[in-house]
Design an enzyme around this catalytic site. Structure first.
Site, PDB file in Angstrom:
ATOM      1  N   SER A 186      67.277  48.699  51.848  1.00  0.00           N
ATOM      2  CA  SER A 186      67.315  48.377  50.417  1.00  0.00           C
ATOM      3  C   SER A 186      66.523  49.422  49.648  1.00  0.00           C
ATOM      4  O   SER A 186      65.322  49.604  49.876  1.00  0.00           O
ATOM      5  CB  SER A 186      66.702  47.000  50.182  1.00  0.00           C
ATOM      6  OG  SER A 186      66.341  46.881  48.819  1.00  0.00           O
ATOM      7  N   HIS A 208      71.794  49.469  50.601  1.00  0.00           N
ATOM      8  CA  HIS A 208      71.795  48.237  49.811  1.00  0.00           C
ATOM      9  C   HIS A 208      71.133  48.521  48.462  1.00  0.00           C
ATOM     10  O   HIS A 208      69.992  48.960  48.399  1.00  0.00           O
ATOM     11  CB  HIS A 208      71.031  47.169  50.593  1.00  0.00           C
ATOM     12  CG  HIS A 208      70.982  45.828  49.960  1.00  0.00           C
ATOM     13  ND1 HIS A 208      71.994  44.893  50.069  1.00  0.00           N
ATOM     14  CD2 HIS A 208      70.016  45.235  49.212  1.00  0.00           C
ATOM     15  CE1 HIS A 208      71.652  43.790  49.428  1.00  0.00           C
ATOM     16  NE2 HIS A 208      70.452  43.970  48.884  1.00  0.00           N
ATOM     17  N   ASP A 241      69.991  47.039  44.893  1.00  0.00           N
ATOM     18  CA  ASP A 241      69.636  45.793  44.203  1.00  0.00           C
ATOM     19  C   ASP A 241      69.686  45.980  42.689  1.00  0.00           C
ATOM     20  O   ASP A 241      68.832  46.648  42.108  1.00  0.00           O
ATOM     21  CB  ASP A 241      68.237  45.352  44.621  1.00  0.00           C
ATOM     22  CG  ASP A 241      68.212  44.829  46.049  1.00  0.00           C
ATOM     23  OD1 ASP A 241      68.972  43.882  46.341  1.00  0.00           O
ATOM     24  OD2 ASP A 241      67.444  45.371  46.865  1.00  0.00           O
ATOM     25  N   MET A 270      69.225  44.238  39.178  1.00  0.00           N
ATOM     26  CA  MET A 270      68.567  43.055  38.592  1.00  0.00           C
ATOM     27  C   MET A 270      68.506  43.204  37.081  1.00  0.00           C
ATOM     28  O   MET A 270      68.257  44.301  36.574  1.00  0.00           O
ATOM     29  CB  MET A 270      67.137  42.935  39.121  1.00  0.00           C
ATOM     30  CG  MET A 270      67.027  42.915  40.621  1.00  0.00           C
ATOM     31  SD  MET A 270      65.317  42.631  41.103  1.00  0.00           S
ATOM     32  CE  MET A 270      65.426  42.896  42.878  1.00  0.00           C
ATOM     33  N   HIS A 321      74.172  44.667  45.479  1.00  0.00           N
ATOM     34  CA  HIS A 321      73.725  43.276  45.405  1.00  0.00           C
ATOM     35  C   HIS A 321      73.401  42.969  43.949  1.00  0.00           C
ATOM     36  O   HIS A 321      72.360  43.395  43.438  1.00  0.00           O
ATOM     37  CB  HIS A 321      72.492  43.094  46.317  1.00  0.00           C
ATOM     38  CG  HIS A 321      71.911  41.718  46.300  1.00  0.00           C
ATOM     39  ND1 HIS A 321      70.679  41.425  46.854  1.00  0.00           N
ATOM     40  CD2 HIS A 321      72.384  40.535  45.815  1.00  0.00           C
ATOM     41  CE1 HIS A 321      70.422  40.138  46.704  1.00  0.00           C
ATOM     42  NE2 HIS A 321      71.424  39.576  46.062  1.00  0.00           N
ATOM     43  N   MET A 355      72.062  40.860  41.206  1.00  0.00           N
ATOM     44  CA  MET A 355      71.211  39.708  40.847  1.00  0.00           C
ATOM     45  C   MET A 355      71.169  39.667  39.327  1.00  0.00           C
ATOM     46  O   MET A 355      70.156  39.959  38.680  1.00  0.00           O
ATOM     47  CB  MET A 355      69.815  39.888  41.457  1.00  0.00           C
ATOM     48  CG  MET A 355      69.796  39.623  42.953  1.00  0.00           C
ATOM     49  SD  MET A 355      68.325  40.282  43.753  1.00  0.00           S
ATOM     50  CE  MET A 355      68.869  41.964  43.981  1.00  0.00           C
ATOM     51  N   MET A 357      70.325  34.721  51.399  1.00  0.00           N
ATOM     52  CA  MET A 357      69.002  35.243  51.017  1.00  0.00           C
ATOM     53  C   MET A 357      67.922  34.532  51.830  1.00  0.00           C
ATOM     54  O   MET A 357      67.888  33.300  51.892  1.00  0.00           O
ATOM     55  CB  MET A 357      68.745  35.014  49.524  1.00  0.00           C
ATOM     56  CG  MET A 357      69.565  35.883  48.588  1.00  0.00           C
ATOM     57  SD  MET A 357      69.362  37.655  48.836  1.00  0.00           S
ATOM     58  CE  MET A 357      67.611  37.882  48.505  1.00  0.00           C
ATOM     59  N   GLY A 399      64.463  38.911  43.836  1.00  0.00           N
ATOM     60  CA  GLY A 399      63.694  39.488  42.728  1.00  0.00           C
ATOM     61  C   GLY A 399      62.744  40.586  43.130  1.00  0.00           C
ATOM     62  O   GLY A 399      62.558  41.538  42.375  1.00  0.00           O
ATOM     63  N   GLY A 455      60.952  43.050  46.526  1.00  0.00           N
ATOM     64  CA  GLY A 455      60.860  43.465  47.919  1.00  0.00           C
ATOM     65  C   GLY A 455      59.499  43.077  48.487  1.00  0.00           C
ATOM     66  O   GLY A 455      58.596  42.653  47.763  1.00  0.00           O
ATOM     67  N   ASP A 468      69.206  39.046  53.851  1.00  0.00           N
ATOM     68  CA  ASP A 468      68.411  39.941  52.989  1.00  0.00           C
ATOM     69  C   ASP A 468      67.088  39.275  52.633  1.00  0.00           C
ATOM     70  O   ASP A 468      67.080  38.193  52.035  1.00  0.00           O
ATOM     71  CB  ASP A 468      69.235  40.212  51.715  1.00  0.00           C
ATOM     72  CG  ASP A 468      68.535  41.125  50.718  1.00  0.00           C
ATOM     73  OD1 ASP A 468      67.484  41.704  51.048  1.00  0.00           O
ATOM     74  OD2 ASP A 468      69.074  41.253  49.585  1.00  0.00           O
ATOM     75  N   GLY A 469      65.984  39.969  53.001  1.00  0.00           N
ATOM     76  CA  GLY A 469      64.664  39.505  52.591  1.00  0.00           C
ATOM     77  C   GLY A 469      63.724  39.311  53.762  1.00  0.00           C
ATOM     78  O   GLY A 469      63.937  38.436  54.609  1.00  0.00           O
TER      79      GLY A 469
END
Ligand code: DX5
Ligand code: ZN
Length: 221
Positions: A8, A31, A33, A35, A64, A66, A135, A140, A142, A173-174
């Site tokens: 990510s 990946h 992210d 947001m 991804h 969000m 998830m 929100g 890392g 993920d996470g």
């Protein structure tokens, strides 16, 4: 089958994406992210930056989202030529129409569920997606710890996929790291996002190989 590792770039240096992309050249995908500060309490970047990432990346981009209103935005990201676009079920008005529009724009379509969303919510729509994202932290940020209850959810999604749509990928993920990736693979995941674990390593490609080897040994299917 070999496990897929997707670092990510939330954990990358935002002033040096090109350099950091090169440092993960052995990744199965990257990946990304996105947001918006509304769906999650953090903001990253939007379409123009992802467009540039797509131009400089030698690896497939896994987006991804969000963000609110993925019905509108999802197909626009797909049209950039990225590999896959995953949106959150919790943010989407019409998941099936959005999946269809993403695919028609040329990307694989994924749907994500937050830790508090019941797996049952995706039971009836799983076969419309190329990828399900479970998830294992609240989206929100890392660097959070893997929520242990996620393992049962992963197992439940794997059962649904096996029964209804065996070609659909199961991404987690996470908080994935060297200490838990084998367990996550055993629970049923085949595609692994790892941010801080990869970007915190001195040799990132070596860390990708280590993660991939640990996961591949334990793939449950
Ligand atoms: C969290 C993001 C993740 C995050 C993963 O909202 O969706 O992709 O960057 O980072 P780590 O592996 O550090 O938990
Ligand atoms: Zn993510």
């Amino acid at each position: 089958m070999t496990a897929r590792i997707q670092p990510s770039i939330l954990s990358a240096d935002f002033a040096n994406f090109e350099r950091d992309f090169k440092s993960i050249s052995e990744a199965d995908g990257i990946h990304v992210d996105v947001m918006d500060g509304h769906f999650v309490p953090n903001m990253t970047f939007g379409l123009p930056m992802v467009k540039r990432m797509q131009e400089i990346s030698s690896r497939p981009l896994d987006i991804h989202l969000m963000i609110d209103n993925p019905d509108h935005w999802g197909p626009l990201y797909a049209a950039l030529g990225v590999f896959s676009v995953t949106f959150h079920l919790e943010a989407c008005d019409n998941p099936l129409a959005t999946a269809k529009a993403i695919k028609e724009s040329g990307a694989r379509a994924g749907v994500a569920i937050k830790p508090g969303t019941s797996v049952n919510e995706i039971a009836g729509i799983i076969e419309n997606f190329d990828q399900i994202l479970v998830m294992s932290v609240e989206p929100g940020f890392g660097g959070q710890s893997f929520i242990n209850g996620s393992l049962e959810r992963i197992t439940a999604v794997r059962s649904l996929i096996s029964a209804k749509s065996p070609d659909t990928w199961l991404q987690v993920d996470g908080g994935i790291d060297l200490g838990n990736i084998a367990q996550v693979a055993r629970a049923g995941a085949d595609t692994f996002v790892a941010g801080s674990s990869v970007f915190g390593a001195s040799d990132r490609n070596q860390r990708i190989r280590e993660l991939r080897d640990l996961a591949s040994e334990k793939l449950s299917h």
